[in-house]
Design an enzyme around this catalytic site. Structure first.
Site, PDB file in Angstrom:
ATOM      1  N   SER A  11       0.823  -1.214   0.000  1.00 36.51           N
ATOM      2  CA  SER A  11       0.000   0.000   0.000  1.00 36.51           C
ATOM      3  C   SER A  11       0.857   1.265   0.000  1.00 36.51           C
ATOM      4  CB  SER A  11      -0.946  -0.005   1.203  1.00 36.51           C
ATOM      5  OG  SER A  11      -0.202  -0.115   2.411  1.00 36.51           O
ATOM      6  N   LYS A  36       1.397  -5.358   5.018  1.00 30.99           N
ATOM      7  CA  LYS A  36       1.834  -6.113   6.199  1.00 30.99           C
ATOM      8  C   LYS A  36       1.932  -5.293   7.486  1.00 30.99           C
ATOM      9  CE  LYS A  36       6.814  -5.915   5.248  1.00 30.99           C
ATOM     10  NZ  LYS A  36       8.028  -6.695   5.097  1.00 30.99           N
ATOM     11  N   TYR A  46       7.859   8.082   3.774  1.00 27.65           N
ATOM     12  CA  TYR A  46       9.033   8.815   4.274  1.00 27.65           C
ATOM     13  C   TYR A  46       9.739   9.633   3.188  1.00 27.65           C
ATOM     14  CZ  TYR A  46       8.106   5.873   8.218  1.00 27.65           C
ATOM     15  OH  TYR A  46       7.467   5.265   9.267  1.00 27.65           O
ATOM     16  N   ALA A  47       9.201   9.595   1.969  1.00 31.21           N
ATOM     17  CA  ALA A  47       9.872  10.328   0.880  1.00 31.21           C
ATOM     18  C   ALA A  47       9.893  11.812   1.223  1.00 31.21           C
ATOM     19  CB  ALA A  47       9.151  10.078  -0.438  1.00 31.21           C
ATOM     20  N   GLY A  49      12.296  14.537  -0.612  1.00 37.71           N
ATOM     21  CA  GLY A  49      12.635  15.508  -1.664  1.00 37.71           C
ATOM     22  C   GLY A  49      11.464  15.830  -2.569  1.00 37.71           C
ATOM     23  N   GLU A 116      17.950  18.559  -6.906  1.00 43.08           N
ATOM     24  CA  GLU A 116      18.688  17.510  -6.192  1.00 43.08           C
ATOM     25  C   GLU A 116      19.861  17.055  -7.054  1.00 43.08           C
ATOM     26  OE1 GLU A 116      16.131  14.486  -4.288  1.00 43.08           O
ATOM     27  OE2 GLU A 116      14.511  15.880  -4.642  1.00 43.08           O
ATOM     28  N   HIS A 241      22.303   6.274  -0.089  1.00 43.77           N
ATOM     29  CA  HIS A 241      22.065   7.723  -0.008  1.00 43.77           C
ATOM     30  C   HIS A 241      23.222   8.333   0.759  1.00 43.77           C
ATOM     31  CE1 HIS A 241      20.248  11.609   0.633  1.00 43.77           C
ATOM     32  NE2 HIS A 241      19.216  11.256  -0.117  1.00 43.77           N
ATOM     33  N   ARG A 288      24.182  10.714  -6.947  1.00 46.07           N
ATOM     34  CA  ARG A 288      24.257  10.080  -5.639  1.00 46.07           C
ATOM     35  C   ARG A 288      25.371   9.041  -5.531  1.00 46.07           C
ATOM     36  NH1 ARG A 288      18.250   8.770  -3.956  1.00 46.07           N
ATOM     37  NH2 ARG A 288      18.076  11.015  -3.819  1.00 46.07           N
ATOM     38  N   HIS A 349      19.600   2.802   0.578  1.00 46.78           N
ATOM     39  CA  HIS A 349      18.426   3.672   0.391  1.00 46.78           C
ATOM     40  C   HIS A 349      17.437   3.128  -0.620  1.00 46.78           C
ATOM     41  CE1 HIS A 349      16.233   7.453   0.204  1.00 46.78           C
ATOM     42  NE2 HIS A 349      16.464   7.563  -1.094  1.00 46.78           N
ATOM     43  N   ARG A 384      19.879   5.449  -9.825  1.00 50.62           N
ATOM     44  CA  ARG A 384      18.654   6.238 -10.018  1.00 50.62           C
ATOM     45  C   ARG A 384      18.905   7.725  -9.803  1.00 50.62           C
ATOM     46  NH1 ARG A 384      14.577   8.084  -6.262  1.00 50.62           N
ATOM     47  NH2 ARG A 384      15.799   7.086  -4.626  1.00 50.62           N
ATOM     48  N   LEU A 390       9.289   8.015  -7.246  1.00 49.44           N
ATOM     49  CA  LEU A 390       7.843   8.243  -7.102  1.00 49.44           C
ATOM     50  C   LEU A 390       7.232   8.412  -8.489  1.00 49.44           C
ATOM     51  CD1 LEU A 390       7.981  10.723  -4.062  1.00 49.44           C
ATOM     52  CD2 LEU A 390       7.296   8.310  -4.000  1.00 49.44           C
TER      53      LEU A 390
HETATM   54  P1  FAD Z   1       6.552   1.233  -0.705  1.00 52.09           P
HETATM   55  O1  FAD Z   1       6.096   2.628  -0.599  1.00 52.09           O
HETATM   56  O2  FAD Z   1       7.709   0.836   0.103  1.00 52.09           O
HETATM   57  O3  FAD Z   1       5.325   0.294  -0.346  1.00 52.09           O
HETATM   58  C1  FAD Z   1       5.508  -1.095  -0.204  1.00 52.09           C
HETATM   59  C2  FAD Z   1       4.306  -1.658   0.502  1.00 52.09           C
HETATM   60  O4  FAD Z   1       4.343  -3.085   0.453  1.00 52.09           O
HETATM   61  C3  FAD Z   1       4.224  -1.302   1.967  1.00 52.09           C
HETATM   62  O5  FAD Z   1       2.881  -0.985   2.241  1.00 52.09           O
HETATM   63  C4  FAD Z   1       4.627  -2.591   2.675  1.00 52.09           C
HETATM   64  O6  FAD Z   1       4.111  -2.711   3.963  1.00 52.09           O
HETATM   65  C5  FAD Z   1       4.027  -3.610   1.725  1.00 52.09           C
HETATM   66  N1  FAD Z   1       4.605  -4.958   1.795  1.00 52.09           N
HETATM   67  C6  FAD Z   1       5.901  -5.325   1.626  1.00 52.09           C
HETATM   68  N2  FAD Z   1       6.026  -6.663   1.751  1.00 52.09           N
HETATM   69  C7  FAD Z   1       4.785  -7.150   1.986  1.00 52.09           C
HETATM   70  C8  FAD Z   1       4.262  -8.457   2.220  1.00 52.09           C
HETATM   71  N3  FAD Z   1       5.045  -9.540   2.277  1.00 52.09           N
HETATM   72  N4  FAD Z   1       2.944  -8.589   2.442  1.00 52.09           N
HETATM   73  C9  FAD Z   1       2.126  -7.505   2.440  1.00 52.09           C
HETATM   74  N5  FAD Z   1       2.569  -6.257   2.250  1.00 52.09           N
HETATM   75  C10 FAD Z   1       3.874  -6.077   2.015  1.00 52.09           C
HETATM   76  N6  FAD Z   1      11.766   8.710  -4.053  1.00 52.09           N
HETATM   77  C11 FAD Z   1      11.489   9.817  -4.772  1.00 52.09           C
HETATM   78  O7  FAD Z   1      11.155   9.719  -5.959  1.00 52.09           O
HETATM   79  N7  FAD Z   1      11.527  11.042  -4.169  1.00 52.09           N
HETATM   80  C12 FAD Z   1      11.876  11.218  -2.872  1.00 52.09           C
HETATM   81  O8  FAD Z   1      11.884  12.325  -2.380  1.00 52.09           O
HETATM   82  C13 FAD Z   1      12.211  10.079  -2.115  1.00 52.09           C
HETATM   83  N8  FAD Z   1      12.592  10.181  -0.811  1.00 52.09           N
HETATM   84  C14 FAD Z   1      12.811   9.058  -0.074  1.00 52.09           C
HETATM   85  C15 FAD Z   1      13.102   9.177   1.281  1.00 52.09           C
HETATM   86  C16 FAD Z   1      13.227   8.050   2.072  1.00 52.09           C
HETATM   87  C17 FAD Z   1      13.555   8.174   3.518  1.00 52.09           C
HETATM   88  C18 FAD Z   1      13.062   6.768   1.477  1.00 52.09           C
HETATM   89  C19 FAD Z   1      13.174   5.538   2.306  1.00 52.09           C
HETATM   90  C20 FAD Z   1      12.799   6.642   0.129  1.00 52.09           C
HETATM   91  C21 FAD Z   1      12.665   7.782  -0.666  1.00 52.09           C
HETATM   92  N9  FAD Z   1      12.385   7.695  -2.023  1.00 52.09           N
HETATM   93  C22 FAD Z   1      12.112   8.818  -2.744  1.00 52.09           C
HETATM   94  C23 FAD Z   1      12.137   6.397  -2.648  1.00 52.09           C
HETATM   95  C24 FAD Z   1      10.625   6.181  -2.730  1.00 52.09           C
HETATM   96  O9  FAD Z   1      10.020   6.680  -1.566  1.00 52.09           O
HETATM   97  C25 FAD Z   1      10.278   4.719  -2.877  1.00 52.09           C
HETATM   98  O10 FAD Z   1      11.078   4.121  -3.867  1.00 52.09           O
HETATM   99  C26 FAD Z   1       8.811   4.566  -3.280  1.00 52.09           C
HETATM  100  O11 FAD Z   1       8.011   5.245  -2.340  1.00 52.09           O
HETATM  101  C27 FAD Z   1       8.439   3.097  -3.339  1.00 52.09           C
HETATM  102  O12 FAD Z   1       7.062   2.996  -3.480  1.00 52.09           O
HETATM  103  P2  FAD Z   1       6.409   1.530  -3.574  1.00 52.09           P
HETATM  104  O13 FAD Z   1       4.954   1.738  -3.613  1.00 52.09           O
HETATM  105  O14 FAD Z   1       7.068   0.776  -4.633  1.00 52.09           O
HETATM  106  O15 FAD Z   1       6.861   0.827  -2.205  1.00 52.09           O
HETATM  107  C1  SIN Z   2      15.918  12.737  -0.804  1.00 54.40           C
HETATM  108  O1  SIN Z   2      15.040  13.522  -0.468  1.00 54.40           O
HETATM  109  O2  SIN Z   2      17.125  12.958  -0.678  1.00 54.40           O
HETATM  110  C2  SIN Z   2      15.529  11.427  -1.369  1.00 54.40           C
HETATM  111  C3  SIN Z   2      15.182  11.598  -2.773  1.00 54.40           C
HETATM  112  C4  SIN Z   2      15.139  10.278  -3.485  1.00 54.40           C
HETATM  113  O3  SIN Z   2      15.472   9.239  -2.932  1.00 54.40           O
HETATM  114  O4  SIN Z   2      14.776  10.302  -4.654  1.00 54.40           O
END
Ligand code: FAD
Ligand code: SIN
Length: 517
Positions: A11, A36, A46-47, A49, A116, A241, A288, A349, A384, A390
């Protein structure tokens, strides 16, 4: 057993965006999201930027964003995919706005665009320094308005259901029929049978102890897909990161956004030297991989545990306005950004590789789709570009939605056997799981970090084999627990990272092996 048109595992931005789009378009089709932890827990939340989108057409252009992405990816991006993702950005952002997400605007009412590392222009749309939280909650709000979506928090996907589980299927072509799900509150394991399954299960940061990712990032989707024999690629490209907050005790994971360097912060070593000028003409705003490798080199030369991010010369009232979360978090750690340098260190990261998908999000397994950080689309290549993740999730969720609008998947006529845990007992020595996890994270940190060598990688695979055997034994004899499944998944992911690292003979982007120099 639950039967549904679409089973969505995860989600975060990827899973929620697809769910909203398909449920809006087809009110008669049912979507079940399993996740989960609590419904908003994800990397997305937690994103900081923001989302990289070309909006200021006077200064910026798709061409420039494409070029920056290709340069960051160091020759390994799929150019067609890059073009497609970049050019769809504005339309996908528009949808987020319709769903209620807010992004900062400047005095003239235009989007306040951030910058960035690796970006040649200001193009990062953001909501203060909590962009992901804003997007996640806007999407969840829309999910709750749609009656044909059910979201099941605290439900853990253990494994995909494939031919392997169904004896009467003789075909060689592997198909997915849903997944086995563990209700973490009741301990029940049940089947969700789905016409199509979407893995949107996010990243792998926790395979390394020191990570910016929350505890959910254990690579479950990649491990499940790997066990089901899906193609997995580019696992060697783990992105570190450069600036996670350093803490002497523990393994702090709080991120100091790259946007802070985009705002003008300097990286200094303990003597005060602005060392990035020695490594790259873009200095702190190099991509990065280069900044992390440079910090690693500085730390190895000096024997220090961290470097510093200096914001003391910046306009503090503007800083507090842009980065209130970072400012306050530092204060909680007794760091006053106005006068103190922030101690920082690289941390794992993001994973650039993952489950191989085509432009429609199709994996190499029939009826199985994947989206977001768990995938390898070809966008990121060897590294990346910041804030492209995102964006990638939004664009691919849309493509998968479009694909399903054109192809209606019917329910398969198969009988799925129930989960079989005969002969297993409740694990008495839970502590063993913790020990194995610590061993795994230590070996990944020590042998599979920013700078690798063949000797270290071979040592890592030998140590991993021991942990693998111990955990497989435990898994066969124990009743399912989340931590046991996650550990097993992280071992699979670590195996893929090490194996694919050993296969790489040329250094590219985020991959650096001293034996390839
Ligand atoms: P997620 O958002 O991680 O969602 C995964 C979901 O799957 C979660 O709900 C989890 O609970 C669920 N899940 C996992 N395994 C299971 C399982 N076995 N059963 C059921 N559920 C499960 N990217 C950018 O583009 N810009 C930014 O500014 C940026 N900043 C970041 C800052 C931080 C601190 C971090 C950690 C990442 C950042 N990123 C950023 C990267 C970006 O946030 C992620 O790559 C992106 O949000 C991933 O989205 P997703 O939906 O693929 O996965
Ligand atoms: C950050 O804000 O530095 C994270 C950005 C990203 O992972 O794309």
């Amino acid at each position: 057993m639950i039967e549904t048109h679409y089973l969505v595992i995860g989600s975060g931005i990827a899973g929620l965006t697809f769910s909203v789009k398909i449920a809006e378009k087809f009110p008669d089709r049912k979507v079940v999201i399993v996740t989960k932890a609590s419904e908003d827990e994800s990397n997305t939340k937690y994103a900081q930027g923001g989302v990289a989108v070309v909006l200021n057409k006077e200064k910026d252009s798709f061409k420039k964003h494409i070029k920056d992405t290709l340069i960051a990816g160091d020759g390994l991006c799929d150019e067609e995919v890059v073009k497609m993702v970049v050019e769809e950005g504005p339309d996908r952002l528009e949808e987020l706005l319709i769903w209620g997400a807010n992004f900062d605007v400047n005095a003239t009412g235009e989007f306040d665009l951030g910058k960035e590392g690796g970006h040649s222009e200001y193009r990062v749309v953001h909501h203060k320094d909590i962009t992901g939280y804003e997007i996640e909650h806007a999407l969840l709000k829309r999910v709750h308005q749609l009656k044909n979506i059910s979201i099941l928090p605290h439900h853990f996907a253990i494994d995909l259901v494939t031919n392997h589980h169904i004896k009467e299927i003789k075909s060689d072509k592997i198909s997915c029929f849903g997944a086995y799900i563990f209700n973490q509150k009741t301990g029940n394991i049940f089947t969700i049978k789905a016409n199509a399954t979407l893995l949107a299960s996010g990243g792998i940061g926790c395979v390394y102890g020191h990570t910016t990712n929350p505890v959910i990032a254990t690579g479950d989707g990649i491990a499940m897909a790997y066990r089901a024999k899906a193609a997995i690629k580019d696992m060697e490209f783990v992105q570190f990161h450069p600036t996670a907050l350093y803490e002497a005790k523990g393994e702090s994971s709080f991120l100091i956004s790259e946007a802070v360097r985009g705002f003008g912060a300097y990286l200094r070593n303990k003597t005060g030297h602005r060392f990035m000028l020695d490594y790259d003409e873009r200095a702190e705003l190099a991509s990065r991989d280069i900044v992390s490798q440079s910090i690693d080199n500085e730390l190895k030369k000096s024997g220090d545990s961290h470097v510093y991010l200096d914001c003391t010369h910046l306009d503090m009232s503007a800083f507090k306005h842009h980065f209130p979360n970072i400012y306050n978090k530092c204060l909680e750690h007794h760091i006053n950004i106005e006068t103190d340098w922030i101690p920082v260190v690289p941390a794992s990261h993001y994973l650039c590789g993952g489950i191989v998908v085509d432009k429609n999000g199709e994996t190499t397994i029939a009826n199985l789709f994947a989206c977001g950080e768990c995938t390898r689309t070809g966008l990121h290549g060897a590294n990346r570009l910041a804030s492209n993740s995102l964006l990638e999730a939004l664009v691919y969720a849309h493509n998968i939605y479009k694909f399903h609008s054109a192809h209606h998947y019917k329910a398969a006529n198969v009988i799925i056997p129930d989960w079989n845990d005969e002969g297993t007992t409740i694990a008495k020595e839970h502590i063993l799981i913790q020990h194995n996890l610590k061993q795994l994270q230590a070996l990944m940190r020590d042998y599979v970090g920013i700078v690798r060598s063949n000797k270290r990688l071979k040592r890592a695979i030998n140590h991993l084999d021991l942990i693998y055997n111990e955990v497989e034994d435990l898994y066969k004899e124990s009743k399912i627990t989340t931590s046991l499944c996650e550990l097993r998944n992280m071992i699979n992911v670590a195996h893929l990272i090490i194996k694919q690292s050993l296969e790489r003979t040329e250094n590219k982007g985020g991959y650096f092996n001293i034996d390839n120099v």
